[in-house]
Scaffold this motif. Structure first.
Motif, PDB file in Angstrom:
ATOM      1  N   CYS A  75       5.410   0.438 -16.730  1.00  0.00           N
ATOM      2  CA  CYS A  75       5.420  -0.653 -17.261  1.00  0.00           C
ATOM      3  C   CYS A  75       3.860  -0.991 -17.440  1.00  0.00           C
ATOM      4  N   SER A  77       1.893  -2.124 -15.123  1.00  0.00           N
ATOM      5  CA  SER A  77       1.592  -3.526 -14.276  1.00  0.00           C
ATOM      6  C   SER A  77       0.494  -2.912 -13.376  1.00  0.00           C
ATOM      7  N   VAL A  88       7.172  -5.053 -10.428  1.00  0.00           N
ATOM      8  CA  VAL A  88       7.915  -5.289 -11.772  1.00  0.00           C
ATOM      9  C   VAL A  88       9.253  -4.925 -12.164  1.00  0.00           C
ATOM     10  N   CYS A  89       9.023  -3.262 -12.197  1.00  0.00           N
ATOM     11  CA  CYS A  89      10.091  -2.378 -12.601  1.00  0.00           C
ATOM     12  C   CYS A  89      10.681  -1.668 -11.544  1.00  0.00           C
TER      13      CYS A  89
END
Length: 271
Positions: A75, A77, A88-89
């Motif tokens: 992602c 991040s 986050v993911c």
């Protein structure tokens, strides 16, 4: 009124110390100001404290400034060093995926974190050493010489030169047999040498030995009487053979390497 940072009591502005816990209010206020300057809202610029999750002025979620050099491959991040899974993911973090910029230790050009060799000069950014071909080109003449790599091609070239010289003597080429032999043998096998310095030494070795064996080879072919006549009439060609050996090996290594190696590969492919 000032709120004591230690016990939370509201204290009048004219007091330097908290009457409840004795905390120095002036020092605490300076420390709070310094902390607030370090952390600001990315949206409105308001000062924030470390325990705030949302900006008290605009309500924007606080984005913690990370000094990390790592990004999530899934992602994108930003992540802390030593993070195992993206917050986050949830993807597993590859710790090798560094995105920090660094400079080449040789030419100073800016590089991405994933690069091993500089795109400009070929230097290894971790060891500071240039790639093999670059290192060879910057060595001195003496540093390039490696006698170990010259033994095999020198022996093969000398054997070929002796055979060609013997054939030339048999068909009546006389002293020209040695000239032709050194040109062909040193020129052909000199192309396979790894660098020009080794090629020069190679040509010197082959030419020197062939020149020394000139008269003995004539004696082996026609006998001692003819060898004596040959030496008295034609003389030795040691210097000429050595010079031709060096020149042909050098020229072949510099200008004919690719052509001769390609011919050799094609010949091997036919076998």
């Amino acid at each position: 009124m000032v709120k004591c940072s230690s016990c939370g009591l509201d204290v009048p502005d004219n007091l330097e110390n908290c009457p409840n816990c004795g905390n120095n209010l002036v020092k605490s206020e300076l420390d709070n100001n310094n902390d607030s300057e370090d952390l600001k809202c990315s949206h409105c610029g308001a000062n924030l404290s470390e325990d705030e999750s949302f900006c008290p002025s605009c309500g924007e979620p606080v984005k913690i400034q990370i000094d990390a050099t790592l990004k999530c491959e899934e992602c994108g991040s930003e992540l802390h060093d030593n993070t195992l899974f993206c917050s986050v993911c949830g993807a597993k973090v590859n710790q090798v995926n560094k995105v920090n910029k660094k400079n080449c230790p040789n030419c100073g050009v800016e590089l991405d974190g994933n690069e091993t060799f500089c795109n400009e000069c070929g230097t290894n950014v971790f060891t500071g050493k240039k790639q093999k071909q670059e290192l060879i080109s910057h060595k001195s003449f003496a540093e390039k010489i490696n006698l170990n790599v010259l033994i095999k091609p020198s022996i093969i070239s000398l054997v070929v030169a002796l055979i060609l010289s013997f054939i030339g003597l048999l068909i009546g080429f006389s002293w020209l047999s040695f000239i032709i032999a050194i040109i062909l043998s040193a020129g052909f096998f000199g192309a396979s040498i790894d660098n020009e310095s080794n090629a020069i030494v190679f040509g010197l070795i082959v030419g020197l030995i062939l020149g020394i064996l000139e008269t003995p080879l004539v004696e082996f072919t026609y006998g001692a009487f003819v060898a004596g006549f040959y030496e008295g009439f034609f003389g030795g060609h040691l210097i000429l053979i050595v010079i031709l050996g060096v020149v042909m090996a050098y020229v072949s290594n510099i200008y004919l390497k690719e052509t001769i190696l390609e011919l050799t590969d094609n010949f091997k492919g036919m076998l």
